[in-house]
Scaffold this active site. Structure first.
Site, short mmCIF file in Angstrom:
data_model
loop_
_atom_site.label_atom_id
_atom_site.label_comp_id
_atom_site.label_asym_id
_atom_site.label_seq_id
_atom_site.Cartn_x
_atom_site.Cartn_y
_atom_site.Cartn_z
N THR A 1 0.83 -1.20 0.00
CA THR A 1 0.00 0.00 0.00
C THR A 1 0.87 1.26 0.00
OG1 THR A 1 -1.68 -1.20 1.26
CG2 THR A 1 -1.81 1.22 1.26
N GLU A 2 0.60 2.16 -0.96
CA GLU A 2 1.29 3.44 -1.07
C GLU A 2 2.80 3.27 -1.20
OE1 GLU A 2 -0.40 6.09 -1.51
OE2 GLU A 2 -2.39 5.37 -0.96
N LEU A 3 3.22 2.14 -1.74
CA LEU A 3 4.66 1.81 -1.89
C LEU A 3 5.40 1.87 -0.56
CD1 LEU A 3 5.98 3.20 -5.29
CD2 LEU A 3 4.71 1.13 -4.79
#
Length: 415
Positions: free
Chosen positions: A143-145
């Site tokens: 998630t979100e890198l």
């Protein structure tokens, strides 16, 4: 050779409806707003961009390729509100030129709070992608890198061959993000976002005050050509809503997208690859040693967008503290409601700091202030707590939960 690797993030949360302390209904989510936003973004972005990508794949006879990471909750919303969007993604999957990347089903921060929940959500999303598109994902993005060495190790242990991450300058140092790397003592391939070129499209494209405005496909391709001899791959990672929503159609973003493959392929050494193809084609040139957690959010590239203030920390600890008790109920609806509350957007709405790309998220933020978001979320969580207690009380004594309330989970934010 410079291989251009496109990865697009596709995600929409189930937004909460306004929920006061006096509410008692179990319907926490604003169905009308969620349907309206999904339909709006579908018309402005998903449908026209999918058509453009499909046309480009056909025009270039398979030489143009892209990849997507679709959260499980956005797939749920496509089923509910926009089945035509789902069909358009299935058509893209049928071209054989699209890779589907694995992520957490609920676009959550589960890796930080519960490894068991993290693994369960990733497996759920992989199964959904397999069912819809007949595709077995071998590349992972958190998630979100959100990334560090531990995330990479966990992805490797789940069988992934590659993981994508932010190309953070403070980790790379003098090195380029245009190579493949690996974490220490782990064979998984790490593909790094070239954030300068990615952000030229995602954030600066329509900015008339930008020195490079207007950005043509030929100019951008020239920047990609310069990588030849000093890199293997140019990883362009961005939200899919860049096309038509963040950058409106009148900025020329669709014309740019349509002409970019031709401009890139005009150089005989260039091509397009998906993440799994990049990982298969290029060996790691060195280590990407991320002791501390990074992300692709904001200028800081850290976790302060979700964990930057006491409201966010409190809400996250409170909601994850329910994991054991919610799962023990075995109630599918209760578990589903709890998991929807884990979506990272709820905590992003509570962010109080000023950040450069905050305007992008304001498009879909349903609250007037972070404090409104926190109060609303905690009101919902209070009702969910009552449901858990009622469910436990209704169970036979032999199976009812006897242990005291679990302590709040602590984020496993280790270096």
């Amino acid at each position: 050779m410079a291989s251009v690797c496109f990865y697009f993030q596709v995600h929409q949360p189930f937004r909460l409806r306004r929920y006061s302390v006096f509410d008692t209904t179990r319907n926490y989510f604003d169905e009308q707003k969620n349907a309206d936003i999904c339909r709006k973004v579908a018309n402005k972005c998903y449908l026209p961009t999918n058509q453009c990508i499909y046309d480009l794949i056909k025009l270039h006879e398979g030489r143009f390729k892209v990849s997507y990471s679709l959260s499980g909750v956005v797939l749920d919303q496509f089923e509910l509100y926009c089945p035509d969007v789902l069909e358009s993604f299935k058509r893209l999957a049928g071209t054989g030129c699209v890779e589907f990347i694995a992520e957490t089903y609920y676009h959550s921060l589960a890796f930080l709070y519960s490894r068991q929940e993290f693994v369960e959500q990733v497996n759920m999303q992989r199964a959904k992608v397999r069912d819809f598109f007949g595709y077995e994902s071998t590349t992972f993005r958190n998630t979100e890198l959100i990334y560090n060495n531990e995330v990479a190790k966990a992805a490797h242990e789940m069988g992934f061959k590659a993981i994508i991450a932010e190309g953070a300058d403070h980790i790379l140092g003098y090195r380029s993000p245009n190579f493949v790397y690996r974490p220490p003592n782990c064979p998984i391939h790490v593909l790094l976002k070239n954030f300068r070129l990615s952000d030229d499209i995602a954030f600066r494209f329509g900015n008339r005050g930008w020195a490079e405005w207007p950005l043509s496909a030929e100019k951008f391709a020239g920047w990609v050509h310069q990588v030849n001899g000093n890199g293997y791959t140019v990883n362009l990672f961005m939200d899919y809503e860049t096309f038509g929503e963040h950058q409106w159609a009148d900025t020329g973003i669709f014309d740019f997208l349509y002409h970019l493959p031709r401009a890139i392929l005009s150089h005989p050494d260039n091509d397009f690859k998906t993440p799994c193809e990049v990982a298969a084609a290029f060996a790691p040139v060195g280590e990407y040693d991320a002791h501390h957690l990074i992300s692709w959010a904001d200028t800081e590239r850290d976790l302060s967008a979700w964990l930057g203030n006491a409201m966010q920390s409190n809400a996250l600890q409170e909601v994850y503290a329910f994991e054991k008790r919610v799962k023990e109920t075995g109630d599918p609806q209760l578990i589903s409601d709890w998991r929807r509350l884990l979506t990272s957007d709820h905590f992003y709405y509570m962010c109080t700091k000023y950040f450069a790309d905050g305007d992008v998220h304001k498009y879909f933020n349903p609250y007037e202030s972070p404090y409104d978001s926190y109060i609303n979320f905690m009101n919902v969580l209070d009702n969910l707590s009552a449901r858990v207690k009622a469910n436990s009380a209704a169970q036979p004594i032999s199976t009812a939960r006897a242990a005291p309330a679990a302590k709040p989970a602590r984020p496993q934010v280790t270096g």
